[in-house]
Design a protein around this motif. Structure first.
Motif, PDB file in Angstrom:
ATOM      1  N   THR A 213      80.160   7.213  28.798  1.00  0.00           N
ATOM      2  CA  THR A 213      79.326   7.018  26.614  1.00  0.00           C
ATOM      3  C   THR A 213      78.501   5.886  27.284  1.00  0.00           C
ATOM      4  N   GLY A 214      79.229   5.676  28.661  1.00  0.00           N
ATOM      5  CA  GLY A 214      77.743   4.224  28.681  1.00  0.00           C
ATOM      6  C   GLY A 214      77.886   2.393  28.634  1.00  0.00           C
ATOM      7  N   ASP A 215      79.670   2.283  27.614  1.00  0.00           N
ATOM      8  CA  ASP A 215      79.448   1.398  27.297  1.00  0.00           C
ATOM      9  C   ASP A 215      80.598   0.601  28.917  1.00  0.00           C
ATOM     10  N   PHE A 216      79.388  -0.053  29.752  1.00  0.00           N
ATOM     11  CA  PHE A 216      79.701  -0.552  30.802  1.00  0.00           C
ATOM     12  C   PHE A 216      80.433  -1.588  31.417  1.00  0.00           C
ATOM     13  N   ALA A 217      80.634  -2.996  30.730  1.00  0.00           N
ATOM     14  CA  ALA A 217      81.599  -3.877  29.429  1.00  0.00           C
ATOM     15  C   ALA A 217      82.199  -3.403  29.332  1.00  0.00           C
ATOM     16  N   GLU A 218      82.817  -2.611  28.893  1.00  0.00           N
ATOM     17  CA  GLU A 218      84.308  -1.927  28.823  1.00  0.00           C
ATOM     18  C   GLU A 218      84.986  -1.625  29.860  1.00  0.00           C
ATOM     19  N   VAL A 219      84.199  -0.733  30.375  1.00  0.00           N
ATOM     20  CA  VAL A 219      85.116  -0.332  32.060  1.00  0.00           C
ATOM     21  C   VAL A 219      85.839  -1.445  32.870  1.00  0.00           C
ATOM     22  N   ARG A 220      84.317  -2.666  32.634  1.00  0.00           N
ATOM     23  CA  ARG A 220      84.635  -3.639  33.819  1.00  0.00           C
ATOM     24  C   ARG A 220      85.600  -4.526  33.177  1.00  0.00           C
ATOM     25  N   ARG A 221      86.270  -4.956  31.657  1.00  0.00           N
ATOM     26  CA  ARG A 221      86.835  -5.345  31.442  1.00  0.00           C
ATOM     27  C   ARG A 221      88.432  -4.478  31.258  1.00  0.00           C
ATOM     28  N   LEU A 222      88.426  -3.051  31.587  1.00  0.00           N
ATOM     29  CA  LEU A 222      89.280  -2.309  31.645  1.00  0.00           C
ATOM     30  C   LEU A 222      89.430  -2.086  33.212  1.00  0.00           C
TER      31      LEU A 222
END
Length: 966
Positions: free
Chosen positions: A564-573
């Motif tokens: 979905t393009g939530d790149f900050a959440e990808v990095r956090r996870l």
């Protein structure tokens, strides 16, 4: 005496009582605690302090032996005074009065400290005398100090005393005592183990430290410790001892309800007696624990073999729905017929908790109990793959070889298929071909087809049985075995069946496995239902608390955020997943690299991608060549992409399973970038069977809809109608899933196709660029009739002649950007080298040899510096630090400019020197950039080489006007 460890507060309290007795009045201080806790050491330290201060110390010890006379401690005190305190006494009152009078008289000569050790063994008459003395000598310089074991002394209820209850040392204090006793520093793990076993009891710690010093195992119970514990246990009733023995079987901590069920009778009252004796302690409602492991181990060691097994069997029956590891432990030690099955269940549970070391222990114990050769082969296979994950390759190989030999020897179809599929799933496909030939007489060469046929055979045979556990295992093995592009529908059907088996058997782990697979499969199929499956997986994994599935849910969350393009959440996870550790068959660094590379590729963050690739290269990741190749494609390096493609193909296409989606994407991009018809044909043929599905690398990375990459190839071949239809369909698929980065990618590619037809796409391009910027993506599109030479962050987008490439930032690109922005203008090289050079740049238009600063300029500099000095002083006097800092910054800038204008020894630098340096530097920078472009974008390199001239002045002069988007 050495300094006491961990007794600062009680020692200070006791010294304070001594000080008061020295000057004003006395008191009674009772020091309590279990045997060995340090009561005598504390009192001895206080007695030494009293002696040094001039007090008279009288000591006595009580005795529990037979024939001990009454008033024994007071008889000893009398001897210390040089008198028989009992001589001539009549009634008890007369005796008490005489003893008190003698002690008071002695205290008036000098302060007296009476030490009475082991009051728990004192006779009642001696305790009554103690009470009388304390009450009637309270205002004399007489201090009485007594020691007693907690819970054992029957002191008068209204005895007026200060009580110091000593407990065990904390972990740091245990470490200090071990080091003092053994003469060397123990490691933190050893200190923690000694603290756990001894409860911090100083005597027990010292004895255990001596065992360690002498090389004996810590499990050994030191003789002195065992004797001390036996003495305490001997005072308990037979019923309490029996209850404690079963409690010792349950463990260091135990549930009172479980203990009661195991014994078949109430346990509250006997446990109260044990607590009063200082052997157990309450942990909370209904739970207790032994004060330290040595008590439990002493009780457990005293159980005969048959009795021990019977108590373990009773514990197993009482535990009910306890943890699998706990049930397996008691079953094994009870020699239960169900032990092997419970151990296997415990091993699977440990795997779900990512506790491979624990799982290995369960597998090894199960192997001891299983005589059946086929069942042993399954266990050896599971043990071997677990050992491999732990890094014990030799041990893992030995177990796997034993399993394969058993499978060959038995020639059992079920076993052959299971062993082959498990090994294939774990990354050891060698045996699969052999099993395939034995079972199906097949001559299939492709290993994926071999695995598929073996899986079909194994699953169909498992369905014929009634063992849900075996069927669930077969289905799980099959899911891993056929994992790859194009099998999502087949895997989804297996996952649905696995879910039904889980519901039927009530197995939460199987249900979570089924949800994890369903979430990935539905996404691969482009089904929006994947979102609801992800939510169900997340909720159930959180309720289960099993780390493996918390890990799976985090992976699913990262995949959704990437989609979905939530790149900050990808990095956090990605960091959360890294901290959770590895899951079976997938390393945590591989996971993190896949996630971070996917984000960096979408965002065009090539500096970040370089960092991740550097980590992969250093760690010798087998996936580094593929990601490195994809990076080359994204940068528009056609020659590099084709070279990487040839190298990977020559290595035998190693990306056939979980990395296959990324491999297919790379083939499509590399072929399209090269525009080689044969490469494009081969890449399209490889990817076409998966049209309509999504490329999900390893169930982790999202590499877009396959339809998108087919359209990229069509566009490269000039099949614009097919490309337009493909990009339009890819956009529809992306928007149906809420996959906004891929919707933007499809729209951007579509705009390029429309632009190639000569359509005006300016408005659509602006919309796409706006949506990309909102997501944090890098998308730069040419408008009709224009070319692009634009920088964003550390990346340049260059579009010319229908080709777009991306290059990392370089000074030569910045020079060219300035020239393209002023076509036909002659710009001095100095102005490119130092865009903020001001008057110096204007003066350097020629190669003359004038000074950079003439005398007038130097005088202006001096005047301004003097004025700034005055302003700084004035601002400082007014306390205006902000203005002072501003003036100081300007002053420093002027001084720096003067230094740049001066040569060695303060000699004036010549403008000719500066201009020549600029000419060489700018010329070299532009030439280096053009050499890079020769590989990445030869058409643009040729255009710039023809139209850009360099030297003391530089110019961009195209023969026909060119519109640039800068």
């Amino acid at each position: 005496m050495p300094d006491l460890i961990g007794r600062d507060h009680p020692a200070a309290t006791l010294r304070g009582a001594v000080e008061r007795a020295l000057t004003s009045h006395g008191s009674l201080v009772l020091v309590t605690g279990e045997a060995g806790v340090g009561k005598s050491a504390l009192v001895a330290e206080a007695a030494g302090h009293a002696r040094r201060a001039g007090a008279r110390v009288l000591s006595a010890a009580c005795w529990e032996g037979e024939g001990t006379p009454g008033y024994w401690p007071w008889i000893q005190i009398g001897r210390r005074l040089g008198a028989d305190l009992l001589d001539g006494a009549g009634s008890a009152f007369e005796l008490y009065d005489a003893v008190t009078a003698r002690l008071v008289a002695a205290s008036r000569e000098r302060p007296v400290v009476v030490v009475l050790e082991d009051l728990h063994w004192a006779d009642p008459a001696s305790l009554k005398l103690l009470d009388f003395v304390v009450r009637h000598a309270w205002f004399e310089r007489l201090l009485v100090v007594g020691t007693a074991r907690e819970g054992e002394a029957e002191l008068p209820a209204d005895l007026k005393a200060t009580t110091l209850a000593l407990t065990g040392l904390d972990r740091d204090e245990v470490g200090e005592l071990v080091a003092r006793t053994a003469g060397r520093e123990p490691g933190p793990g050893l200190v923690a183990e000694i603290h756990r076993r001894t409860g911090g009891n100083p005597f027990f710690v010292e004895q255990t430290a001596r065992l360690w010093q002498g090389g004996s195992p810590l499990e050994t119970i030191p003789p002195g410790v065992g004797a001390a514990i036996d003495r305490r246990l001997s005072r308990l009733s037979a019923d309490t001892l029996d209850i404690l023995r079963t409690a010792a079987v349950l463990g260091g901590e135990f549930d009172e309800e479980t203990l009661s069920r195991a014994l078949g009778r109430p346990v509250a009252s006997p446990l109260g007696q044990a607590a009063a004796a200082g052997l157990v302690a309450p942990l909370g409602p209904g739970r207790s624990a032994f004060v330290h492991d040595l008590v439990r181990e002493t009780l457990y060691a005293g159980l005969p073999g048959d009795d021990r097994r019977a108590r373990h069997a009773a514990a197993l029956a009482a535990l009910g729905d306890a943890l699998p590891a706990e049930r397996a432990h008691h079953a094994y030690l009870a020699a239960s017929p169900d032990a092997a099955g419970l151990l296997l269940d415990a091993a699977r549970d440990a795997g779900a908790r990512l506790s491979d070391e624990e799982a290995v222990g369960h597998y090894r114990r199960a192997l001891e109990l299983v005589p059946d050769a086929a069942a042993r082969a399954d266990l050896q296979l599971d043990l071997g793959t677990t050992l491999h994950r732990l890094g014990d390759d030799a041990g893992g190989r030995a177990q796997i070889e034993a399993a394969t030999e058993t499978a060959r020897a038995l020639d059992d179809p079920d076993l052959l298929a299971r062993v082959a599929l498990k090994l294939y799933s774990a990354g050891h496909p060698e045996f699969a071909g052999e099993a395939h030939r034995r079972l199906l007489d097949g001559d299939t060469v492709r290993m994926e087809e071999v695995a598929g046929e073996l899986n079909a055979l194994a699953t169909s045979r498992a369905r014929l049985g009634t063992d849900d556990q075996a069927l669930g295992e077969a289905l799980m093995t099959g899911l891993v075995a056929i994992w790859g592009p194009g099998t999502a529908r087949e895997r989804l059907a297996i996952a649905e069946e696995l879910s039904a088996v889980a519901e039927r058997s009530g197995d939460v782990r199987l249900r979570l496995q089924a949800l994890s697979w369903r979430a990935a499969c539905t996404l691969e199929l482009g089904d929006p239902a994947h979102l609801s499956v992800h939510r169900a997986l997340t909720e159930l994994s959180e309720r289960s608390g099993l780390p493996l599935f918390v890990h799976d849910a985090a992976l699913s969350g990262a995949r959704l955020a990437l989609l979905t393009g939530d790149f900050a959440e990808v990095r956090r996870l990605a960091e959360v997943i890294r901290e959770l550790g590895e899951q079976p068959y997938v390393g945590r660094d591989d996971l993190r690299w896949t996630q971070l590379c996917s984000v960096a590729l979408l965002q065009g963050r090539f500096d970040e991608l370089d960092t991740v690739l550097g980590e992969m290269r250093e760690a010798r990741s087998p996936h580094f060549p593929l990601y490195n190749a994809v990076c080359a494609v994204q940068l528009g390096d056609a020659d590099g992409a084709v070279r990487h493609l040839a190298e990977i193909m020559a290595a035998g296409e190693p990306y056939l399973r979980w990395m296959a989606p990324l491999w297919l994407r790379f083939q499509a991009q590399a072929a399209a970038l090269s525009k080689d018809p044969e490469l494009c044909r081969r890449a399209r043929a490889a990817i076409a069977p998966y049209a309509g599905q999504w490329a999900i690398t390893g169930s982790i990375g999202v590499d877009g809809p396959y339809t998108l990459w087919i359209a990229v190839i069509d566009a490269a071949l000039g099949h614009l109608d097919a490309a337009e239809a493909g990009f339009t369909e890819a956009r529809r698929q992306a928007e149906a899933l809420g996959a906004w980065p891929w919707a933007v990618e499809a729209r951007a590619r579509l705009i390029e196709v429309l632009a190639a037809r000569g359509e005006d796409v300016s408005e659509a391009a602006e919309e796409v660029e706006h949506d990309a910027a909102r997501l944090g993506m890098l998308v730069r599109l040419p408008r009709r009739g224009s070319h692009v030479f634009r920088r964003e962050g550390e990346v340049w987008t260059l579009a010319f002649g229908g080709r777009t490439v991306h290059l990392p930032d370089a000074k030569g690109l910045r020079d060219l950007h300035v020239l393209l922005g002023r076509p036909g203008a002659e710009l001095p090289a100095v102005s490119l080298l130092n865009p903020a050079g001001g008057a110096e740049v204007v003066a350097a238009r020629t190669l003359g040899g004038d000074d950079v600063l003439d005398e007038t300029a130097k005088a202006d500099y001096r005047r301004r510096l003097e004025l700034l000095d005055e302003e700084i002083d004035a601002a400082a006097l007014l306390g205006d630090q902000r203005r002072a800092a501003e003036y100081d910054a300007e002053r420093q800038a002027l001084l720096d400019e003067l230094r740049r204008a001066s040569g060695l020894g303060g000699r004036a630098r010549r403008l000719g020197d500066e201009a020549e340096r600029a000419r060489k530097a700018v010329t070299n920078r532009i030439r280096n950039t053009l050499r890079q472009l020769d590989e990445r974008h030869p058409e643009l390199a040729a255009h710039l080489r023809e139209c850009v001239s360099t030297g003391a002045v530089c110019r961009y002069q195209p023969t026909t006007p060119v519109t640039w988007t800068l």
